[in-house]
Design a protein around this motif. Sequence first.
Motif, mmCIF file in Angstrom:
data_model
loop_
_atom_site.group_PDB
_atom_site.id
_atom_site.type_symbol
_atom_site.label_atom_id
_atom_site.label_comp_id
_atom_site.label_asym_id
_atom_site.label_seq_id
_atom_site.Cartn_x
_atom_site.Cartn_y
_atom_site.Cartn_z
ATOM 1 N N PHE A 69 0.855 -1.290 0.033
ATOM 2 C CA PHE A 69 -0.057 -0.130 -0.011
ATOM 3 C C PHE A 69 0.902 1.123 -0.004
ATOM 4 N N ILE A 70 1.170 1.841 -1.249
ATOM 5 C CA ILE A 70 2.008 2.862 -1.442
ATOM 6 C C ILE A 70 1.204 4.301 -1.183
ATOM 7 N N ILE A 71 1.964 5.113 -0.389
ATOM 8 C CA ILE A 71 0.992 6.312 -0.144
ATOM 9 C C ILE A 71 2.274 7.555 -0.654
ATOM 10 N N ILE A 72 1.832 8.483 -1.634
ATOM 11 C CA ILE A 72 2.632 9.390 -1.903
ATOM 12 C C ILE A 72 1.795 10.740 -1.555
ATOM 13 N N PRO A 73 2.590 11.289 -0.200
ATOM 14 C CA PRO A 73 2.009 12.663 0.003
ATOM 15 C C PRO A 73 2.635 13.777 -0.661
ATOM 16 N N ASN A 74 1.617 14.903 -0.845
ATOM 17 C CA ASN A 74 2.527 15.852 -1.637
ATOM 18 C C ASN A 74 2.751 16.737 -0.599
ATOM 19 N N MET A 75 4.056 17.338 -1.037
ATOM 20 C CA MET A 75 4.698 18.466 0.107
ATOM 21 C C MET A 75 3.757 19.688 0.227
ATOM 22 N N LEU A 76 3.890 20.011 1.371
ATOM 23 C CA LEU A 76 3.019 21.365 1.425
ATOM 24 C C LEU A 76 3.890 22.415 0.681
ATOM 25 N N GLY A 77 3.193 23.251 -0.205
ATOM 26 C CA GLY A 77 3.856 24.183 -0.890
ATOM 27 C C GLY A 77 3.957 23.800 -2.412
ATOM 28 N N ASN A 78 3.489 22.778 -2.700
ATOM 29 C CA ASN A 78 3.744 22.053 -4.037
ATOM 30 C C ASN A 78 2.561 22.482 -5.027
ATOM 31 N N GLY A 79 1.617 22.945 -4.673
ATOM 32 C CA GLY A 79 0.512 23.361 -5.362
ATOM 33 C C GLY A 79 -0.663 22.399 -5.270
ATOM 34 N N LEU A 80 -0.622 21.396 -4.734
ATOM 35 C CA LEU A 80 -1.607 20.505 -4.518
ATOM 36 C C LEU A 80 -2.146 20.418 -3.109
ATOM 37 N N SER A 81 -1.113 20.200 -2.282
ATOM 38 C CA SER A 81 -1.334 20.423 -0.783
ATOM 39 C C SER A 81 -1.289 21.952 -0.611
ATOM 40 N N SER A 82 -1.616 22.220 0.843
ATOM 41 C CA SER A 82 -1.774 23.807 1.010
ATOM 42 C C SER A 82 -0.524 24.256 0.838
ATOM 43 N N SER A 83 -0.852 25.450 -0.035
ATOM 44 C CA SER A 83 0.417 26.013 -0.754
ATOM 45 C C SER A 83 0.108 27.524 -0.833
ATOM 46 N N PRO A 84 1.139 28.494 -1.369
ATOM 47 C CA PRO A 84 0.832 30.008 -1.675
ATOM 48 C C PRO A 84 -0.325 30.352 -2.564
ATOM 49 N N SER A 85 -0.231 29.294 -3.543
ATOM 50 C CA SER A 85 -1.046 29.548 -4.618
ATOM 51 C C SER A 85 -2.600 29.141 -4.534
ATOM 52 N N ASN A 86 -2.655 28.199 -3.429
ATOM 53 C CA ASN A 86 -4.309 27.933 -3.196
ATOM 54 C C ASN A 86 -4.632 28.116 -1.658
ATOM 55 N N THR A 87 -4.021 29.108 -0.776
ATOM 56 C CA THR A 87 -4.239 29.363 0.526
ATOM 57 C C THR A 87 -4.951 30.946 0.328
ATOM 58 N N ALA A 88 -6.048 31.143 1.107
ATOM 59 C CA ALA A 88 -6.699 32.222 1.192
ATOM 60 C C ALA A 88 -5.810 33.256 2.083
ATOM 61 N N SER A 89 -6.240 34.624 1.784
ATOM 62 C CA SER A 89 -5.716 35.538 2.521
ATOM 63 C C SER A 89 -6.150 35.417 3.971
ATOM 64 N N PRO A 90 -5.017 35.589 4.912
ATOM 65 C CA PRO A 90 -3.839 36.449 4.881
ATOM 66 C C PRO A 90 -2.569 35.821 4.329
ATOM 67 N N TYR A 91 -2.741 34.306 3.861
ATOM 68 C CA TYR A 91 -1.589 33.596 3.992
ATOM 69 C C TYR A 91 -1.426 33.192 2.497
ATOM 70 N N ASP A 92 -1.885 33.760 1.575
ATOM 71 C CA ASP A 92 -1.733 33.752 0.278
ATOM 72 C C ASP A 92 -0.498 34.167 -0.231
ATOM 73 N N GLN A 93 -0.005 33.773 -1.703
ATOM 74 C CA GLN A 93 1.293 34.319 -2.263
ATOM 75 C C GLN A 93 2.243 34.295 -1.263
ATOM 76 N N SER A 94 2.970 35.394 -1.107
ATOM 77 C CA SER A 94 4.551 35.531 -0.669
ATOM 78 C C SER A 94 3.970 35.628 0.863
ATOM 79 N N HIS A 95 2.619 35.513 1.327
ATOM 80 C CA HIS A 95 2.700 35.720 2.714
ATOM 81 C C HIS A 95 2.414 34.370 3.391
ATOM 82 N N PHE A 96 2.649 33.311 2.653
ATOM 83 C CA PHE A 96 2.386 32.036 3.015
ATOM 84 C C PHE A 96 3.413 31.687 4.231
#
Length: 336
Positions: A69-96
Amino acid sequence: MDYDIFHLGDVRLQSGVTLPHAFIAYKTYGTLNAAKDNVIIFPTSFGDQHYQNEWLIGEDKALNPNQYFIIIPNMLGNGLSSSPSNTASPYDQSHFPHVTIYDNVAVQHRLITERFGIKKIALATGWSMGAIQAFHWAASYPDMVERLAPFAGTAKTWPHNIVLIEGIRAALQADVAWNNGQYTAPPEVGLRTLGRVYASWGFSQPFYREECYKALGYETLSEFISGFWEESFVPSDANDLLAMMWTWQHADISQNDRYKGDFETALRSIQARTVVMPVRTDLYFTPEDSEYETKHIPNATFKPIESIWGHLAGFGLNPVDTAFIDNTLKELLGRN
């Protein structure tokens, strides 16, 4: 969508900042057995998402979904897990907020224990930043991880490796379109420049001298630099890349309350049967750094990948290197 999401709620990071409504994207392959002990964890690396790990999974491979049973977890910040590109203000973009390897492994631990009830990991493995996470798994949860096989990655980011990160970060941030991370359109010049800087690090000098890039379908060096390296980064979100760079630059399995910066004690704590696979010609996760680390892990073997493909010998591009990694994993998993 070919992956699942595990919602973490509000996560307090190692920095002390709470990341609200955090989540981790992951994909599984195979079936968890009744004993829940056929688990392989295979984290992603810098700039990668789960599908870029799939080259090492298959019925004829060590990572056989019919057996594990192989699990590939996506790193935080890679665009699929919580990341600057998908997090709402105030932690969006460079504020992540800054995320550490410790933070990544902690939420991955929540994923496998809370969602699946897993208590044992047969193997923790990974390439590059994925290898750093695998090391962290074995040091943070030594009673849980039975085998460890990091390839082309170290247990912390050593100084020369930091120099690489400083260079690629500067290349990206020099683009005026980056606008201190508050861009409205992708800073494409910076992303392409990042790729050109990285081109001198990812493969070795003999790789270029022997024109091995022709095996990847590029006739000239110029075509390879633009077609392979530039195009690798153009689709990425710049702030996501910068977030992952920070994580990479500050990686160290001992920087936590458990080890309090004692790196050698952290290495000695690893109980897993371990095979460390650096690439002989890796320019930034060097075999010398890996050899030093291996000597401090109690049940570890140093088994370098004798390849001229540099760091990317661990990325599934060269069949000879892929076979070496796969055969080594088969041997490790075949032991009782």
